[in-house]
Design a protein around this motif. Sequence first.
Motif, mmCIF file in Angstrom:
data_model
loop_
_atom_site.group_PDB
_atom_site.id
_atom_site.type_symbol
_atom_site.label_atom_id
_atom_site.label_comp_id
_atom_site.label_asym_id
_atom_site.label_seq_id
_atom_site.Cartn_x
_atom_site.Cartn_y
_atom_site.Cartn_z
ATOM 1 N N SER A 1 -9.068 15.647 99.313
ATOM 2 C CA SER A 1 -9.313 16.854 98.521
ATOM 3 C C SER A 1 -9.378 18.054 99.455
ATOM 4 C CB SER A 1 -10.621 16.795 97.706
ATOM 5 O OG SER A 1 -11.753 16.925 98.542
ATOM 6 N N GLY A 2 -9.229 19.242 98.877
ATOM 7 C CA GLY A 2 -9.426 20.460 99.646
ATOM 8 C C GLY A 2 -10.867 20.620 100.083
ATOM 9 N N SER B 1 -4.335 20.761 94.588
ATOM 10 C CA SER B 1 -4.976 21.041 93.301
ATOM 11 C C SER B 1 -4.535 22.359 92.673
ATOM 12 C CB SER B 1 -6.496 21.078 93.470
ATOM 13 O OG SER B 1 -6.993 19.804 93.788
ATOM 14 N N LYS B 2 -4.203 23.348 93.472
ATOM 15 C CA LYS B 2 -3.962 24.684 92.939
ATOM 16 C C LYS B 2 -2.471 24.990 92.775
ATOM 17 C CE LYS B 2 -8.357 25.306 92.843
ATOM 18 N NZ LYS B 2 -8.806 24.005 93.374
ATOM 19 N N ASN B 3 -1.753 25.092 93.880
ATOM 20 C CA ASN B 3 -0.341 25.492 93.794
ATOM 21 C C ASN B 3 0.514 24.481 93.041
ATOM 22 O OD1 ASN B 3 -0.595 27.937 95.265
ATOM 23 N ND2 ASN B 3 -0.654 26.778 97.175
ATOM 24 N N THR C 1 -4.979 18.576 90.160
ATOM 25 C CA THR C 1 -6.406 18.487 90.445
ATOM 26 C C THR C 1 -6.902 17.058 90.519
ATOM 27 O OG1 THR C 1 -6.798 18.782 88.071
ATOM 28 C CG2 THR C 1 -6.924 20.736 89.445
ATOM 29 N N GLY C 2 -6.345 16.164 89.718
ATOM 30 C CA GLY C 2 -6.829 14.799 89.677
ATOM 31 C C GLY C 2 -6.336 13.924 90.813
ATOM 32 N N TRP C 3 -5.389 14.400 91.595
ATOM 33 C CA TRP C 3 -4.853 13.581 92.683
ATOM 34 C C TRP C 3 -5.833 13.481 93.847
ATOM 35 C CZ3 TRP C 3 0.969 13.373 94.012
ATOM 36 C CH2 TRP C 3 1.704 13.109 92.850
ATOM 37 N N ARG C 4 -6.709 14.509 94.006
ATOM 38 C CA ARG C 4 -7.665 14.548 95.103
ATOM 39 C C ARG C 4 -6.975 14.371 96.446
ATOM 40 N NH1 ARG C 4 -9.712 17.526 93.203
ATOM 41 N NH2 ARG C 4 -11.520 17.478 94.577
#
Length: 214
Positions: A44-45, A183-185, A189-192
């Motif tokens: 995740s970021g 998650s953003k570009n 989001t669910g891939w983490r």
Amino acid sequence: MLFRSETFYTWQRGIPELRAALARHHEMLYGGTFAPERFFVTASGMQAIQTVMTAIAGPGDEVILPSPAWPNVPAAVGIRGARAVEVAMTFGNDGWSLDLDRLAAAVTPATKAIVINSPCNPTGWTASRDDLVRLLDLARTHGLWIVADEVYGRFVWDGSARAPSFHDVASPDDRVVYVNTFSKNWAMTGWRIGWIEAPPELGDVIENLIQYST
């Protein structure tokens, strides 16, 4: 289905094919050459931010960031025992702005890093190339790290491909660490999945911190 041995421990820095793809993506977006060895895949970021904070700051240190800021960033600083020094931005007819002289005045002997989230969550403030040059000069003068949170780098509305980036003004050996995420570009989001791009001097430290966390 062929068994491809993908149920065992993987590379601590991330799957080589993904790191190579990240390098190619950066070459497409920013120009120049990027070595896959500069990239580290995270879960995740947010884990990227926590890993970087662990690598560069600790008890007694200070980390400067413009405010309002995404609250997870000062929280990550505090978890590591450091102190988040928030420099207030101002709001006017042209939106939010950052007084770089005010930010420079916040530097003390305890300062270890400056976090720059541009384009910014939650304000939308976006640093200009001149802003980035001045921030980089400040960091070089004081031997500080810059944590470049560019997760919204493609969120621009002027017809350009991306926002100004420290990639435009920094050299590969500058003390700039980039944190990013799918998650953003890419709206995943669910891939983490996130990543860190860092100079070689931090490579072994980041690899070990990823091993110790995931």
